[in-house]
Write a protein that holds these residues in place. Structure first.
Motif, mmCIF file in Angstrom:
data_model
loop_
_atom_site.group_PDB
_atom_site.id
_atom_site.type_symbol
_atom_site.label_atom_id
_atom_site.label_comp_id
_atom_site.label_asym_id
_atom_site.label_seq_id
_atom_site.Cartn_x
_atom_site.Cartn_y
_atom_site.Cartn_z
ATOM 1 N N ARG A 161 27.519 23.739 50.004
ATOM 2 C CA ARG A 161 25.736 23.780 50.137
ATOM 3 C C ARG A 161 25.711 22.890 51.384
ATOM 4 O O ARG A 161 24.378 23.246 52.249
ATOM 5 N N ILE A 162 25.783 21.658 51.387
ATOM 6 C CA ILE A 162 25.461 20.731 53.152
ATOM 7 C C ILE A 162 26.039 21.112 54.236
ATOM 8 O O ILE A 162 25.514 21.765 54.903
ATOM 9 N N GLY A 163 27.231 22.066 53.994
ATOM 10 C CA GLY A 163 27.062 22.285 55.095
ATOM 11 C C GLY A 163 26.635 23.939 55.730
ATOM 12 O O GLY A 163 25.962 24.437 56.945
ATOM 13 N N LYS A 164 26.071 24.462 54.999
ATOM 14 C CA LYS A 164 25.187 26.010 54.787
ATOM 15 C C LYS A 164 23.687 25.206 55.532
ATOM 16 O O LYS A 164 23.561 25.883 56.638
ATOM 17 N N ILE A 170 20.188 23.447 59.656
ATOM 18 C CA ILE A 170 19.400 22.664 60.703
ATOM 19 C C ILE A 170 19.882 23.105 62.196
ATOM 20 O O ILE A 170 18.461 22.715 63.014
ATOM 21 N N LYS A 171 20.895 22.488 62.545
ATOM 22 C CA LYS A 171 21.233 23.288 64.318
ATOM 23 C C LYS A 171 20.743 24.208 64.609
ATOM 24 O O LYS A 171 20.519 23.709 65.407
ATOM 25 N N PHE A 195 17.590 25.592 63.512
ATOM 26 C CA PHE A 195 16.421 24.444 64.488
ATOM 27 C C PHE A 195 16.508 23.422 65.171
ATOM 28 O O PHE A 195 15.777 24.234 66.067
ATOM 29 N N VAL A 196 17.181 22.743 65.238
ATOM 30 C CA VAL A 196 17.194 22.290 66.136
ATOM 31 C C VAL A 196 17.444 22.543 67.619
ATOM 32 O O VAL A 196 16.863 22.105 68.411
ATOM 33 N N GLY A 197 18.670 22.953 67.710
ATOM 34 C CA GLY A 197 18.347 24.157 69.079
ATOM 35 C C GLY A 197 17.477 24.774 69.043
ATOM 36 O O GLY A 197 17.637 24.707 70.747
ATOM 37 N N GLU A 198 17.392 25.953 68.366
ATOM 38 C CA GLU A 198 16.207 26.582 68.976
ATOM 39 C C GLU A 198 14.973 25.478 69.278
ATOM 40 O O GLU A 198 14.689 26.337 70.471
ATOM 41 N N PHE A 199 14.254 25.008 68.643
ATOM 42 C CA PHE A 199 13.309 24.496 69.164
ATOM 43 C C PHE A 199 13.100 22.590 70.153
ATOM 44 O O PHE A 199 11.758 22.379 69.604
ATOM 45 N N SER A 200 14.207 22.524 70.190
ATOM 46 C CA SER A 200 14.614 21.125 70.693
ATOM 47 C C SER A 200 13.613 20.687 71.498
ATOM 48 O O SER A 200 12.553 19.575 71.361
ATOM 49 N N MET A 201 13.253 21.650 72.945
ATOM 50 C CA MET A 201 11.739 21.309 73.263
ATOM 51 C C MET A 201 10.714 20.845 73.112
ATOM 52 O O MET A 201 9.920 20.098 73.339
ATOM 53 N N LYS A 202 10.171 21.976 71.993
ATOM 54 C CA LYS A 202 9.162 21.248 71.223
ATOM 55 C C LYS A 202 9.232 20.159 70.245
ATOM 56 O O LYS A 202 8.276 19.966 70.482
ATOM 57 N N LEU A 203 10.756 20.086 69.918
ATOM 58 C CA LEU A 203 10.714 18.910 69.162
ATOM 59 C C LEU A 203 10.708 17.666 69.784
ATOM 60 O O LEU A 203 9.456 16.744 69.508
ATOM 61 N N ALA A 214 5.405 11.703 70.511
ATOM 62 C CA ALA A 214 4.046 10.805 70.428
ATOM 63 C C ALA A 214 4.227 9.974 68.771
ATOM 64 O O ALA A 214 3.293 9.592 68.352
ATOM 65 N N GLY A 215 5.531 9.987 68.443
ATOM 66 C CA GLY A 215 6.130 10.077 66.968
ATOM 67 C C GLY A 215 6.509 9.104 66.785
ATOM 68 O O GLY A 215 7.242 8.714 67.398
ATOM 69 N N ALA A 216 7.506 8.774 65.167
ATOM 70 C CA ALA A 216 8.105 7.924 64.906
ATOM 71 C C ALA A 216 9.418 8.499 65.521
ATOM 72 O O ALA A 216 10.269 8.229 65.707
ATOM 73 N N VAL A 217 9.739 10.003 64.606
ATOM 74 C CA VAL A 217 10.661 10.724 64.963
ATOM 75 C C VAL A 217 11.003 10.946 66.346
ATOM 76 O O VAL A 217 10.536 11.439 67.169
ATOM 77 N N THR A 218 12.429 11.055 66.886
ATOM 78 C CA THR A 218 12.952 11.683 68.143
ATOM 79 C C THR A 218 13.884 11.898 67.642
ATOM 80 O O THR A 218 15.005 12.505 66.540
ATOM 81 N N GLY A 219 14.461 13.024 69.042
ATOM 82 C CA GLY A 219 15.263 13.860 68.873
ATOM 83 C C GLY A 219 16.911 12.595 68.450
ATOM 84 O O GLY A 219 17.495 13.803 67.816
ATOM 85 N N THR A 220 16.940 11.700 68.842
ATOM 86 C CA THR A 220 17.716 10.760 68.399
ATOM 87 C C THR A 220 18.377 10.923 66.714
ATOM 88 O O THR A 220 19.342 11.259 66.144
ATOM 89 N N ASP A 221 17.126 11.266 66.525
ATOM 90 C CA ASP A 221 16.974 10.834 65.173
ATOM 91 C C ASP A 221 17.936 12.346 64.268
ATOM 92 O O ASP A 221 18.549 12.018 62.997
ATOM 93 N N TRP A 222 17.237 13.380 65.048
ATOM 94 C CA TRP A 222 17.844 14.257 64.844
ATOM 95 C C TRP A 222 18.907 14.739 64.695
ATOM 96 O O TRP A 222 20.118 14.675 63.995
ATOM 97 N N ASN A 223 19.468 14.085 65.929
ATOM 98 C CA ASN A 223 20.692 14.017 66.115
ATOM 99 C C ASN A 223 21.782 12.779 65.314
ATOM 100 O O ASN A 223 23.193 13.779 65.044
ATOM 101 N N MET A 224 21.545 11.964 65.414
ATOM 102 C CA MET A 224 21.872 11.067 64.184
ATOM 103 C C MET A 224 22.206 11.529 62.750
ATOM 104 O O MET A 224 23.229 11.463 62.330
ATOM 105 N N PHE A 225 21.160 12.287 62.198
ATOM 106 C CA PHE A 225 21.339 12.791 61.611
ATOM 107 C C PHE A 225 22.682 14.179 61.329
ATOM 108 O O PHE A 225 23.295 14.123 60.443
ATOM 109 N N LEU A 226 22.370 14.954 62.186
ATOM 110 C CA LEU A 226 23.167 16.374 62.068
ATOM 111 C C LEU A 226 24.847 15.120 62.244
ATOM 112 O O LEU A 226 25.860 15.764 61.244
#
Length: 91
Positions: free
Chosen positions: A46-49, A54-55, A57-65, A71-83
């Motif tokens: 389930r975690i894998g699915k 999420i991957k 989403f991050v891939g398709e919208f990385s520029m918008k993210l 301007a926020g506290a979350v960065t692309g690094t946070d997403w990548n670290m999570f993945l």
């Protein structure tokens, strides 16, 4: 990892230029992983699915993210670290 999921979930309403359905899908995936991590017997399939969603989403919208989250506290690094942490967990 739960703290990072909470941080990512809190950032979702701030994302600009992404369809609300896409935001809702990634929110569901993040919550699924969160639930499984809190479980006594996490289901790695389930975690894998959820991770795959999420991957995508991050891939398709990385520029918008990047633009929105700069301007926020979350960065692309946070997403990548999570993945990476989730991938390591399900190995």
């Amino acid at each position: 990892m739960i703290t990072l999921i909470n941080k990512l979930l809190a950032s979702l309403p701030e994302i600009q230029g992404v369809d609300s359905e896409e935001i809702e899908n990634v929110k569901d995936d993040l919550e699924m992983i969160q639930e499984q991590l809190k479980s006594d017997a996490p289901k790695k399939n389930r975690i894998g699915k959820a991770l795959a969603g999420i991957k995508k989403f991050v891939g398709e919208f990385s520029m918008k993210l990047a633009v929105t989250l700069a301007a926020g506290a979350v960065t692309g690094t946070d997403w990548n670290m999570f993945l990476q942490q989730v991938e390591d967990f399900i190995k």
